[in-house]
Design a protein around this motif. Structure first.
Motif, PDB file in Angstrom:
ATOM      1  N   TRP A  13       0.829  -1.201   0.000  1.00  0.00           N
ATOM      2  CA  TRP A  13       0.000   0.000   0.000  1.00  0.00           C
ATOM      3  C   TRP A  13       0.869   1.259   0.000  1.00  0.00           C
ATOM      4  O   TRP A  13       0.596   2.222  -0.704  1.00  0.00           O
ATOM      5  CB  TRP A  13      -0.925  -0.033   1.209  1.00  0.00           C
ATOM      6  N   LYS A  36      -8.313   2.865  -8.250  1.00  0.00           N
ATOM      7  CA  LYS A  36      -8.719   1.496  -7.913  1.00  0.00           C
ATOM      8  C   LYS A  36      -8.138   0.495  -8.901  1.00  0.00           C
ATOM      9  O   LYS A  36      -7.718  -0.605  -8.517  1.00  0.00           O
ATOM     10  CB  LYS A  36     -10.249   1.411  -7.908  1.00  0.00           C
ATOM     11  N   CYS A 264     -14.379 -13.641   5.141  1.00  0.00           N
ATOM     12  CA  CYS A 264     -13.832 -12.299   4.946  1.00  0.00           C
ATOM     13  C   CYS A 264     -14.242 -11.707   3.607  1.00  0.00           C
ATOM     14  O   CYS A 264     -13.812 -10.599   3.267  1.00  0.00           O
ATOM     15  CB  CYS A 264     -12.307 -12.321   5.059  1.00  0.00           C
ATOM     16  N   ARG A 355     -21.954  -8.291  -5.698  1.00  0.00           N
ATOM     17  CA  ARG A 355     -20.860  -7.394  -6.090  1.00  0.00           C
ATOM     18  C   ARG A 355     -20.275  -7.803  -7.437  1.00  0.00           C
ATOM     19  O   ARG A 355     -19.927  -6.945  -8.251  1.00  0.00           O
ATOM     20  CB  ARG A 355     -19.758  -7.401  -5.032  1.00  0.00           C
ATOM     21  N   ASP A 387      -9.975  -6.554  -4.450  1.00  0.00           N
ATOM     22  CA  ASP A 387     -10.657  -5.486  -3.727  1.00  0.00           C
ATOM     23  C   ASP A 387     -10.963  -5.906  -2.297  1.00  0.00           C
ATOM     24  O   ASP A 387     -10.814  -5.110  -1.360  1.00  0.00           O
ATOM     25  CB  ASP A 387     -11.940  -5.103  -4.466  1.00  0.00           C
ATOM     26  N   GLN A 388     -11.386  -7.157  -2.110  1.00  0.00           N
ATOM     27  CA  GLN A 388     -11.657  -7.625  -0.745  1.00  0.00           C
ATOM     28  C   GLN A 388     -10.381  -7.743   0.071  1.00  0.00           C
ATOM     29  O   GLN A 388     -10.378  -7.459   1.273  1.00  0.00           O
ATOM     30  CB  GLN A 388     -12.371  -8.977  -0.804  1.00  0.00           C
ATOM     31  N   MET A 390      -7.786  -5.830  -0.242  1.00  0.00           N
ATOM     32  CA  MET A 390      -7.416  -4.460   0.140  1.00  0.00           C
ATOM     33  C   MET A 390      -8.286  -3.946   1.287  1.00  0.00           C
ATOM     34  O   MET A 390      -7.823  -3.168   2.123  1.00  0.00           O
ATOM     35  CB  MET A 390      -7.519  -3.539  -1.068  1.00  0.00           C
ATOM     36  N   ARG A 391      -9.537  -4.381   1.325  1.00  0.00           N
ATOM     37  CA  ARG A 391     -10.406  -3.939   2.421  1.00  0.00           C
ATOM     38  C   ARG A 391      -9.985  -4.507   3.759  1.00  0.00           C
ATOM     39  O   ARG A 391     -10.303  -3.938   4.813  1.00  0.00           O
ATOM     40  CB  ARG A 391     -11.851  -4.351   2.132  1.00  0.00           C
ATOM     41  N   LEU A 392      -9.268  -5.623   3.749  1.00  0.00           N
ATOM     42  CA  LEU A 392      -8.818  -6.219   5.016  1.00  0.00           C
ATOM     43  C   LEU A 392      -7.786  -5.354   5.722  1.00  0.00           C
ATOM     44  O   LEU A 392      -7.572  -5.530   6.930  1.00  0.00           O
ATOM     45  CB  LEU A 392      -8.243  -7.610   4.747  1.00  0.00           C
ATOM     46  N   ARG A 393      -7.123  -4.471   4.996  1.00  0.00           N
ATOM     47  CA  ARG A 393      -6.129  -3.617   5.648  1.00  0.00           C
ATOM     48  C   ARG A 393      -6.786  -2.635   6.621  1.00  0.00           C
ATOM     49  O   ARG A 393      -6.116  -2.093   7.491  1.00  0.00           O
ATOM     50  CB  ARG A 393      -5.350  -2.831   4.600  1.00  0.00           C
ATOM     51  N   GLU A 394      -8.067  -2.412   6.434  1.00  0.00           N
ATOM     52  CA  GLU A 394      -8.774  -1.493   7.313  1.00  0.00           C
ATOM     53  C   GLU A 394      -9.203  -2.181   8.595  1.00  0.00           C
ATOM     54  O   GLU A 394      -9.565  -1.552   9.546  1.00  0.00           O
ATOM     55  CB  GLU A 394     -10.008  -0.920   6.589  1.00  0.00           C
TER      56      GLU A 394
END
Length: 394
Positions: A13, A36, A264, A355, A387-388, A390-394
Motif C-alpha cells: 500500500w 482502484k 472475509c 458485487r 478489492d476484498q 485491500m479492504r482487510l487492511r482497514e
C-alpha cells in the motif's frame, strides 16, 4: 477477521500511495476509479502469468500482459464491450499507461483483443491467477467459514439442444393385388422380441427380484477423482429455473456460477456449469478445490445442498457441515442456537454474487461459449478478490 499478512499489505500500500500514484498524477488528474485499477492490478500481477510464444519469425505479437491488464481494468471500470474498452484507452492516457500500452504506438485492433481473449480463455488464465492469489494471501491462514452458493448467469446465446438420431422413414410399398407368398426362410424366422415389461410400482412380491436403484450423482462423485467430476459437469448453455429469495420461480438462458467464499468476503474457488444443473452437484468438486487452497472449519450451505452424502463428505475433509435442512414435505429440523448464529455467515456468499454482478461485469456477458464466459467472469472475480483483500487492511 484478520486473514492475511498485514505487514505485506501495508508495504504494498505504501509503495503504491507514495511512489506510483504521485508519478501518474504528475501527468494528469487520476479519478478514484483509475486509482482502484492501479491498486487491483498491483495486487493481481497478472503479467507474471502471461508469456510470449514468439519464435522470432514474422511480425511480433502484441504484449499479452498489456492486453490482460486491459481486460482486468475493463471489469473494474464497468465497460461492457471491447469496443468501449478501446475507446476509453484511446482518450485516457493515464489508463493506457497503467495497462502498459506505449503512448507512442497505435493501440491494437479489436480483432487483436478478441484473439488474445480467446487465448486467455483456452489457457484458463483467470483460474490460474486466482488460484495463485488465494494461496499467496490465504493459504497459510485458518478460515472459519466457507459459504457455498450458485447464482444465475444470463448468456447471449440460444440454449443447446441434444439432437437425437431420427430414424429415416422407409417409403411405403405399393399394395399388390395378389397376396405375397412366404418363403421358407421367412416362415421359420422367429417372432420379434417383445419389449421388457415396465417397472412395477409398490413393494416387490415374494421371490421377485428387481434391479438396484439408480445411483445418484452425489453418490457417484464420492468414488471419483476431481478430474472425473469436472469432466461430468455439463457446461453447455441451456435453460435454468430456480426460486428467488421471495419464493417466485425465475427462468433464464445461460449458465450457473458456483462460488466458495470465505467469511472475509474473498472468493476461494469458482466453477461454471449449465443453468439446468442442480447446485448440489457442484458441492463436492468445489470443496475439493477449496481444500487444496485454504484450510477452513465450517462448510455453510443452504437447503439446496441438504444431503446425507454431502454431510458425510464434509466430515471426511475435517469440516463441520452447516447445511439448512430441507423438510421435503416432512418436519423441518431447525439449527441449534449456536449453529444458527454461525449459519448467518452465509450472507457473505450472496454479497459476493451481488458485487460480482453489479460492480465487476457479471451482468454484462457479451461473449458466447462456456470457456469465454468463464474467462469473462474470472476477470471480474480477480478484481473482486483483490478489492476484498485491500479492504482487510482497514
Amino acid at each position: 477477521m484478520d486473514t492475511t499478512q498485514r505487514d505485506l499489505i501495508m508495504q504494498r500500500w505504501n509503495v503504491i500511495q507514495h511512489e506510483l500514484l504521485p508519478e501518474l498524477r504528475a501527468e494528469g488528474p487520476l479519478t478514484p476509479k483509475l486509482e482502484k485499477v492501479v491498486h487491483i492490478l498491483e495486487w493481481v500481477r497478472i503479467e507474471e502469468f502471461t508469456g510470449s510464444n514468439w519464435c522470432g519469425v514474422g511480425r511480433p505479437p502484441v504484449e499479452r500482459a498489456w492486453l490482460a491488464n486491459a481486460f482486468v481494468a475493463k471489469s473494474v471500470l464497468g465497460l461492457n464491450t471491447t469496443v468501449g474498452l478501446i475507446e476509453r484507452l484511446t482518450i485516457d492516457r493515464a489508463l493506457r499507461r497503467i495497462c502498459g500500452f506505449p503512448l507512442c504506438k497505435k493501440l491494437p485492433s479489436e480483432a487483436t483483443f478478441s484473439r488474445a481473449f480467446d487465448e486467455f480463455a483456452q489457457g484458463e488464465l483467470g483460474l490460474r491467477v486466482h488460484e495463485a492469489l488465494v494461496k499467496a494471501h490465504l493459504g497459510d491462514e485458518l478460515i472459519g467459514h466457507i459459504s457455498r452458493d450458485g447464482t444465475a448467469i444470463e448468456g447471449r446465446e440460444h440454449p443447446s439442444r441434444s439432437e437425437a438420431a431420427v430414424p429415416e422413414e422407409v417409403p411405403a410399398a405399393q399394395p399388390s393385388v395378389l397376396p405375397k407368398e412366404e418363403s421358407p426362410s421367412e416362415a421359420s424366422a422367429p417372432a420379434a422380441e417383445t419389449p421388457p415389461p415396465a417397472k412395477r410400482r409398490g413393494r416387490p412380491r415374494r421371490g421377485e427380484t428387481r434391479p438396484p436403484a439408480k445411483e445418484s450423482p452425489i453418490q457417484r462423485q464420492r468414488g471419483q477423482t476431481l478430474a472425473q467430476m469436472l469432466d461430468e459437469i455439463p457446461t453447455a448453455c441451456d435453460r435454468g429455473t430456480k426460486c428467488n429469495a421471495q419464493g417466485y420461480k425465475v427462468s433464464w438462458n445461460g449458465y450457473k456460477l458456483h462460488l466458495d467464499t470465505a467469511d472475509c468476503g474473498v472468493p476461494i474457488a469458482a466453477l461454471l456449469s449449465s443453468a439446468s444443473m442442480h447446485d448440489s452437484r457442484a458441492a463436492i468438486p468445489l470443496s475439493l478445490i477449496s481444500a487444496e487452497r485454504v484450510t477452513n472449519l465450517y462448510d455453510v450451505m443452504d437447503a439446496a445442498y441438504c444431503s446425507t452424502e454431502l454431510r458425510e463428505h464434509c466430515r471426511s475433509l475435517g469440516h463441520v457441515p452447516l447445511i439448512d435442512h430441507n423438510p421435503r414435505r416432512g418436519e423441518k429440523i431447525e439449527f441449534a442456537p449456536a449453529e444458527a448464529i454461525r449459519y448467518n455467515e452465509r450472507t457473505v456468499a450472496e454479497r459476493s454474487n451481488a458485487r460480482l454482478k453489479d460492480e465487476f461485469g457479471g451482468n454484462t456477458i457479451m461473449v458466447k461459449g462456456d470457456a469465454k464466459v468463464m474467462a469473462h467472469l474470472m476477470f471480474g472475480i480477480l478484481a473482486l478478490t483483490a478489492d476484498q483483500l485491500m479492504r482487510l487492511r482497514e
